[in-house]
Design an enzyme around this catalytic site. Structure first.
Site, PDB file in Angstrom:
ATOM      1  N   GLU A 266      30.604  16.268 -17.423  1.00 24.22           N
ATOM      2  CA  GLU A 266      29.315  16.763 -17.917  1.00 24.22           C
ATOM      3  C   GLU A 266      28.980  18.103 -17.297  1.00 24.22           C
ATOM      4  O   GLU A 266      28.962  18.238 -16.069  1.00 24.22           O
ATOM      5  CB  GLU A 266      28.216  15.752 -17.580  1.00 24.22           C
ATOM      6  CG  GLU A 266      26.822  16.242 -17.959  1.00 24.22           C
ATOM      7  CD  GLU A 266      25.747  15.183 -17.776  1.00 24.22           C
ATOM      8  OE1 GLU A 266      25.902  14.321 -16.886  1.00 24.22           O
ATOM      9  OE2 GLU A 266      24.758  15.221 -18.525  1.00 24.22           O
TER      10      GLU A 266
ATOM     11  N   TYR B 119      35.308   5.163 -21.993  1.00 20.02           N
ATOM     12  CA  TYR B 119      35.074   4.001 -21.127  1.00 20.02           C
ATOM     13  C   TYR B 119      35.910   2.851 -21.683  1.00 20.02           C
ATOM     14  O   TYR B 119      35.632   2.372 -22.786  1.00 20.02           O
ATOM     15  CB  TYR B 119      33.579   3.655 -21.120  1.00 20.02           C
ATOM     16  CG  TYR B 119      32.734   4.900 -20.898  1.00 20.02           C
ATOM     17  CD1 TYR B 119      32.454   5.370 -19.617  1.00 20.02           C
ATOM     18  CD2 TYR B 119      32.282   5.659 -21.991  1.00 20.02           C
ATOM     19  CE1 TYR B 119      31.732   6.535 -19.428  1.00 20.02           C
ATOM     20  CE2 TYR B 119      31.564   6.826 -21.812  1.00 20.02           C
ATOM     21  CZ  TYR B 119      31.288   7.267 -20.528  1.00 20.02           C
ATOM     22  OH  TYR B 119      30.580   8.442 -20.350  1.00 20.02           O
TER      23      TYR B 119
ATOM     24  N   HIS C 195      24.861   3.008 -17.102  1.00 15.54           N
ATOM     25  CA  HIS C 195      23.713   3.280 -16.229  1.00 15.54           C
ATOM     26  C   HIS C 195      23.879   2.673 -14.835  1.00 15.54           C
ATOM     27  O   HIS C 195      22.899   2.307 -14.183  1.00 15.54           O
ATOM     28  CB  HIS C 195      22.414   2.775 -16.880  1.00 15.54           C
ATOM     29  CG  HIS C 195      22.017   3.608 -18.055  1.00 15.54           C
ATOM     30  ND1 HIS C 195      21.130   3.165 -19.012  1.00 15.54           N
ATOM     31  CD2 HIS C 195      22.376   4.853 -18.430  1.00 15.54           C
ATOM     32  CE1 HIS C 195      20.984   4.107 -19.933  1.00 15.54           C
ATOM     33  NE2 HIS C 195      21.735   5.138 -19.603  1.00 15.54           N
TER      34      HIS C 195
ATOM     35  N   GLU D 251      28.657  16.494 -22.485  1.00 19.62           N
ATOM     36  CA  GLU D 251      29.116  15.388 -21.634  1.00 19.62           C
ATOM     37  C   GLU D 251      29.891  14.296 -22.363  1.00 19.62           C
ATOM     38  O   GLU D 251      29.441  13.159 -22.449  1.00 19.62           O
ATOM     39  CB  GLU D 251      27.920  14.762 -20.902  1.00 19.62           C
ATOM     40  CG  GLU D 251      26.718  14.424 -21.767  1.00 19.62           C
ATOM     41  CD  GLU D 251      25.625  13.728 -20.965  1.00 19.62           C
ATOM     42  OE1 GLU D 251      25.941  12.751 -20.273  1.00 19.62           O
ATOM     43  OE2 GLU D 251      24.461  14.155 -21.039  1.00 19.62           O
TER      44      GLU D 251
ATOM     45  N   ASP E 292       0.828  -1.222   0.000  1.00 16.95           N
ATOM     46  CA  ASP E 292       0.000   0.000   0.000  1.00 16.95           C
ATOM     47  C   ASP E 292       0.858   1.268   0.000  1.00 16.95           C
ATOM     48  O   ASP E 292       0.424   2.325   0.444  1.00 16.95           O
ATOM     49  CB  ASP E 292      -0.946  -0.003   1.209  1.00 16.95           C
ATOM     50  CG  ASP E 292      -0.177  -0.082   2.523  1.00 16.95           C
ATOM     51  OD1 ASP E 292       1.056  -0.290   2.499  1.00 16.95           O
ATOM     52  OD2 ASP E 292      -0.819   0.069   3.581  1.00 16.95           O
TER      53      ASP E 292
ATOM     54  N   ASP F 106      22.247  18.358 -14.153  1.00 15.84           N
ATOM     55  CA  ASP F 106      22.808  17.081 -14.603  1.00 15.84           C
ATOM     56  C   ASP F 106      24.318  17.259 -14.749  1.00 15.84           C
ATOM     57  O   ASP F 106      24.789  17.802 -15.737  1.00 15.84           O
ATOM     58  CB  ASP F 106      22.150  16.716 -15.947  1.00 15.84           C
ATOM     59  CG  ASP F 106      22.596  15.366 -16.482  1.00 15.84           C
ATOM     60  OD1 ASP F 106      23.290  14.636 -15.762  1.00 15.84           O
ATOM     61  OD2 ASP F 106      22.235  15.043 -17.632  1.00 15.84           O
TER      62      ASP F 106
ATOM     63  N   HIS G 201      28.104   7.049 -26.483  1.00 16.23           N
ATOM     64  CA  HIS G 201      26.887   7.853 -26.338  1.00 16.23           C
ATOM     65  C   HIS G 201      27.061   9.205 -27.008  1.00 16.23           C
ATOM     66  O   HIS G 201      28.154   9.557 -27.447  1.00 16.23           O
ATOM     67  CB  HIS G 201      26.484   8.004 -24.858  1.00 16.23           C
ATOM     68  CG  HIS G 201      27.536   8.621 -23.973  1.00 16.23           C
ATOM     69  ND1 HIS G 201      27.794   9.971 -23.956  1.00 16.23           N
ATOM     70  CD2 HIS G 201      28.389   8.068 -23.068  1.00 16.23           C
ATOM     71  CE1 HIS G 201      28.744  10.223 -23.066  1.00 16.23           C
ATOM     72  NE2 HIS G 201      29.138   9.082 -22.518  1.00 16.23           N
TER      73      HIS G 201
ATOM     74  N   HIS H 229      22.216  16.473 -24.517  1.00 14.73           N
ATOM     75  CA  HIS H 229      20.758  16.385 -24.671  1.00 14.73           C
ATOM     76  C   HIS H 229      20.163  17.657 -24.111  1.00 14.73           C
ATOM     77  O   HIS H 229      20.806  18.371 -23.332  1.00 14.73           O
ATOM     78  CB  HIS H 229      20.213  15.147 -23.939  1.00 14.73           C
ATOM     79  CG  HIS H 229      20.668  15.033 -22.501  1.00 14.73           C
ATOM     80  ND1 HIS H 229      20.066  15.722 -21.476  1.00 14.73           N
ATOM     81  CD2 HIS H 229      21.688  14.338 -21.936  1.00 14.73           C
ATOM     82  CE1 HIS H 229      20.694  15.441 -20.334  1.00 14.73           C
ATOM     83  NE2 HIS H 229      21.693  14.612 -20.584  1.00 14.73           N
TER      84      HIS H 229
ATOM     85  N   HIS I 215      16.301  14.476 -19.476  1.00 13.91           N
ATOM     86  CA  HIS I 215      16.395  14.398 -20.941  1.00 13.91           C
ATOM     87  C   HIS I 215      15.164  15.143 -21.428  1.00 13.91           C
ATOM     88  O   HIS I 215      14.103  14.551 -21.620  1.00 13.91           O
ATOM     89  CB  HIS I 215      16.407  12.943 -21.423  1.00 13.91           C
ATOM     90  CG  HIS I 215      17.619  12.190 -20.953  1.00 13.91           C
ATOM     91  ND1 HIS I 215      17.699  10.838 -20.894  1.00 13.91           N
ATOM     92  CD2 HIS I 215      18.833  12.640 -20.513  1.00 13.91           C
ATOM     93  CE1 HIS I 215      18.888  10.469 -20.432  1.00 13.91           C
ATOM     94  NE2 HIS I 215      19.587  11.554 -20.191  1.00 13.91           N
TER      95      HIS I 215
ATOM     96  N   ASP J  91      27.688  10.935 -11.518  1.00 15.78           N
ATOM     97  CA  ASP J  91      26.765  11.640 -12.402  1.00 15.78           C
ATOM     98  C   ASP J  91      25.513  11.867 -11.569  1.00 15.78           C
ATOM     99  O   ASP J  91      24.739  10.934 -11.340  1.00 15.78           O
ATOM    100  CB  ASP J  91      26.473  10.771 -13.637  1.00 15.78           C
ATOM    101  CG  ASP J  91      25.546  11.468 -14.635  1.00 15.78           C
ATOM    102  OD1 ASP J  91      24.914  12.475 -14.265  1.00 15.78           O
ATOM    103  OD2 ASP J  91      25.452  10.988 -15.785  1.00 15.78           O
TER     104      ASP J  91
ATOM    105  N   ARG K 110      33.761  10.527 -17.457  1.00 21.27           N
ATOM    106  CA  ARG K 110      32.816  11.433 -18.138  1.00 21.27           C
ATOM    107  C   ARG K 110      32.904  12.771 -17.438  1.00 21.27           C
ATOM    108  O   ARG K 110      33.094  12.830 -16.216  1.00 21.27           O
ATOM    109  CB  ARG K 110      31.385  10.878 -18.103  1.00 21.27           C
ATOM    110  CG  ARG K 110      30.381  11.778 -18.815  1.00 21.27           C
ATOM    111  CD  ARG K 110      29.039  11.105 -19.140  1.00 21.27           C
ATOM    112  NE  ARG K 110      28.313  10.633 -17.985  1.00 21.27           N
ATOM    113  CZ  ARG K 110      28.223   9.380 -17.601  1.00 21.27           C
ATOM    114  NH1 ARG K 110      28.835   8.437 -18.298  1.00 21.27           N
ATOM    115  NH2 ARG K 110      27.543   9.036 -16.520  1.00 21.27           N
TER     116      ARG K 110
HETATM  117  N1  GLY Z   1      22.408  11.536 -16.061  1.00 20.21           N
HETATM  118  C1  GLY Z   1      21.813  11.252 -17.296  1.00 20.21           C
HETATM  119  C2  GLY Z   1      22.581  11.795 -18.400  1.00 20.21           C
HETATM  120  O1  GLY Z   1      23.677  12.261 -18.198  1.00 20.21           O
HETATM  121  O2  GLY Z   1      22.141  11.856 -19.504  1.00 20.21           O
HETATM  122 MN    MN Z   2      23.224  14.140 -19.206  1.00 21.40          MN
HETATM  123 MN    MN Z   3      24.325  12.993 -16.335  1.00 23.33          MN
END
Ligand code: GLY
Ligand code: MN
Ligand code: MN
Length: 465
Positions: free
Chosen positions: A435, A416, A247, A412, A40, A275, A358, A362, A369, A264, A433
């Site tokens: 970003e 890797y 991820h 970003e 619940d 982000d 990647h 974005h 996103h 991240d 990374r």
């Molecule tokens: N944290 C999600 C991205 O960097 O797109």
């Molecule tokens: Mn991002």
């Molecule tokens: Mn990110």
């Protein structure tokens, strides 16, 4: 600057949307449903971004209806003393018009009864397609309600239109209030990254058993301490080889001396996301190979930042990044010239994708996103086809979006390196990374997330402190 968005701004957005759907159009915008977690117990509630953009209202069980002549109707949870004792205050339909500036408000229990009458005589019904499970069926039900009365003179809308089109386009350009909130969100997140870096070095210096969740707790503490409601997305806190899992989530992994840590994480503040990614040495001191790859990623980010300005295309920062990374991969022997050829070959065949898989950014806004077309609207018909050199699939290319002031995007790049034959061992299991969040300006871009440094020397200096 007062960061609270005035009610008049939401009214302005509703009026702007009304003008876009045509005089006889009608738009329906539900907020998000509550989501059961277990038994619940619900997940922490998060409103729908479209609904919030037009109302500033964060209660569940609410719907907004806008007609092309600018009339706005809210359906919301009715006052209920018994429920309010358990679940908290509800605005209720009586207080809603004065509070939110809508023209009329009713209990959400009246929605099914009222919608057919509201739809009668409209030429098109607009709602966000493919975003709310079951919404199409609800709309169908209301349309059959109108149809059931055609012999009595009712007129049924002939068109269903996707409201995401006009709304996404509005949300893509952030006004001064939105930019101010996003600057503040990024500033809070930057402070959180600094705290996590410093905690990692301090705990290791003290000989403690450091875990990814220790750093995650530090982020959360800093977000909430400054009034952020929650993280804008699941925080990634990845030590060592975990950084190569794109991820990965903050878990119980050990944070060890000599490893890099990739974080991240960004807070959500008053409906807006930040982000940020930083990669830092757990103990505060980069090793030689770590520093080499780090400086390469940073150089590629600098190239992307230089390519981000009004008039450039959304893809330009990505292409600038790829050029720098691909050259670096060749120079450092991660890609073998004898096998992959020249820089141009590496780019054309996407040979760099073993290490950089990647995109470089974005849109960022209410959603991490964020919505908004990545294709230039004036050039949607300029379609070309090509075979993707890696997957072999046929892909359609359309000219990417021309950047304009007020758009907000992330920059970003990353690398890797999974262990593989032919890849120099000193780079194995390094994931990096960097970003940042950028507001496009006429001359370039404003980086709103640089409250946490990116230069390796500066990171080392703050981790010594
Ligand atoms: N944290 C999600 C991205 O960097 O797109
Ligand atoms: Mn991002
Ligand atoms: Mn990110």
């Amino acid at each position: 600057m007062n960061l609270a968005t005035p009610a008049s701004l939401y009214a302005q957005r509703r009026a702007q949307l009304a003008a876009l759907i045509g005089a006889k159009g009608l738009a329906i915008i539900p907020t998000a449903p509550e989501q059961p977690r277990n038994r619940d117990n619900d997940f922490l509630y998060r409103h729908d971004s479209y609904f919030y953009y037009l109302t500033g209202f964060t209660e569940p069980k609410a719907w907004l209806v806008i007609t092309g002549d600018g009339q706005t109707t809210l359906f919301c949870a009715p006052k209920d003393m018994e429920r309010e004792i358990w679940d908290g205050y509800r605005l209720g339909p009586v207080a809603a018009p004065a509070q939110l500036g809508v023209d009329a408000a009713f209990s959400v229990a009246d929605l099914d009864a009222q919608m057919p009458a509201l739809l009668d005589g409209r030429d098109a019904v607009w709602y966000p397609f493919a975003t709310h499970k079951g919404l199409e069926t609800r709309v169908d039900g209301w349309l059959s309600g109108v149809r059931g009365r055609v012999r009595l003179g009712a007129l049924c809308p002939e068109q269903q239109r996707d409201l995401c089109g006009p709304l996404d386009e509005m949300r893509l350009f952030k006004d001064a209030h939105e930019q101010a909130i996003m600057r503040r969100a990024a500033q809070i997140s930057a402070g959180a990254h600094i705290r996590a870096m410093q905690l990692s070095a301090r705990m290791l210096r003290d000989g403690q058993d450091v875990r990814e969740y220790h750093l995650d707790a530090e982020l959360l503490h800093e977000f909430r301490r400054h009034g952020s409601q929650y993280p804008a997305y699941g925080s990634i806190v990845a030590a060592g080889a975990n950084a190569c899992v794109l991820h990965y989530r903050a878990d119980a992994g050990a944070v060890r001396d000599g490893q890099l840590v990739l974080i991240d994480a960004g807070c959500e503040l008053d409906g807006y996301a930040s982000d940020i990614t930083r990669t830092f040495p757990a103990n505060g001191q980069f090793t030689g190979p770590q520093r080499t790859l780090y400086d390469l990623v940073l150089a590629s980010q600098e190239a992307a930042i230089a390519a981000t300005r009004a008039g450039a295309r959304f893809n330009d920062p990505h292409e600038a990044t790829v050029k720098v990374l691909a050259q670096g991969l060749l120079d450092l022997g991660l890609l073998d010239k004898n096998k992959v050829g020249t820089l141009e070959d590496v780019i054309e065949k996407r040979a760099y994708s073993a290490f950089y898989m990647h995109r470089t950014g974005h849109w960022l806004g209410m959603d991490v996103h964020d919505c908004g077309s990545y294709i230039e609207p004036s050039e949607i018909d300029r379609v070309s086809e090509r075979k993707d050199p890696v997957s072999g699939a046929t892909v359609k290319d359309r000219p990417s979006r021309i950047l304009k002031p007020g758009m907000v995007l992330t920059i970003e790049p990353g690398l890797y390196v999974r262990p593989a034959a032919g890849v120099p061992e000193q780079f194995h299991n390094i994931g990096i990374r960097i970003e940042d969040d950028a507001i496009v300006t006429q001359a370039g871009c404003e980086l709103i997330s640089r409250g946490v440094p990116v230069k390796a020397d500066e990171i080392e200096a703050l981790m010594r402190g």
